[in-house]
Design a protein around this motif. Structure first.
Motif: not given
Length: 178
Positions: A59-76
């Motif tokens: 769950l935390g990893g998925n939260m980080k994945r979303i934050a990565g998109y919002l903060k560092a344009n990782k993914g879409g």
């Protein structure tokens, strides 16, 4: 009745583990299980504690994945929607990952599951379902045509603050890292 309860708990546990599998591919699950087995002699309790801790890590990893998109344009946005759906799946399975007798009252330092999970089961389930609802909303927003970071960010904030935080405040004691 015990058999039915066991089947329900097992089904929830398998659901949570199945949605966490990608996060566990690095072998952390085996290491965590061994650490827990050293401290928890009841094999069933050790297994459920390990499964729920792995689910929470995912769950935390998925939260980080979303934050990565919002903060560092990782993914879409599609990656955000996928991660949000995984969060919702874990949240839906969460109440079943806390059978009686597996909390910190019995296993301090192994689990941060406060006694209130077991004394306020209805409130705990409501908090988990709130997280699922917020995550489903985030997935819907991220899946919408033309979804922008502003809309996604607005839907993401409550997932952490009211969703995760809604459980952590009343039902989780943070474990100390060693």
């Amino acid at each position: 009745m015990k058999v039915l309860t066991g089947l329900v708990i097992g089904t929830f546990a398998m659901t949570a583990v199945s949605v966490t599998t990608p996060a566990l591919a690095d072998g952390h699950g085996n290491k965590l299980m061994k650490q827990i087995e050293m401290k928890v002699k009841n094999a069933k309790h050790a297994s459920v504690i390990a499964k729920r801790r792995m689910a929470m890590r995912a769950l935390g990893g998925n939260m980080k994945r979303i934050a990565g998109y919002l903060k560092a344009n990782k993914g879409g946005p599609g990656d955000v929607a996928d991660a949000a759906k995984r969060i919702a799946n874990i949240a839906n399975a969460t109440p079943g990952l806390f059978p009686a007798g597996t909390g910190m009252a019995r296993y301090p330092g192994v689990t941060g599951a406060k006694p209130s999970i077991f004394t306020d089961g209805a409130g705990f389930k409501k908090a988990a379902m709130n997280l699922a609802s917020l995550a489903n909303n985030l997935a819907k927003v991220a899946s919408a045509s033309g979804a922008g970071k502003a809309q996604i960010g607005k839907a993401f904030g409550p997932v952490g603050k009211m969703g995760c935080g809604g459980c952590h405040k009343d039902y989780r004691q943070k474990l100390k890292k060693k």
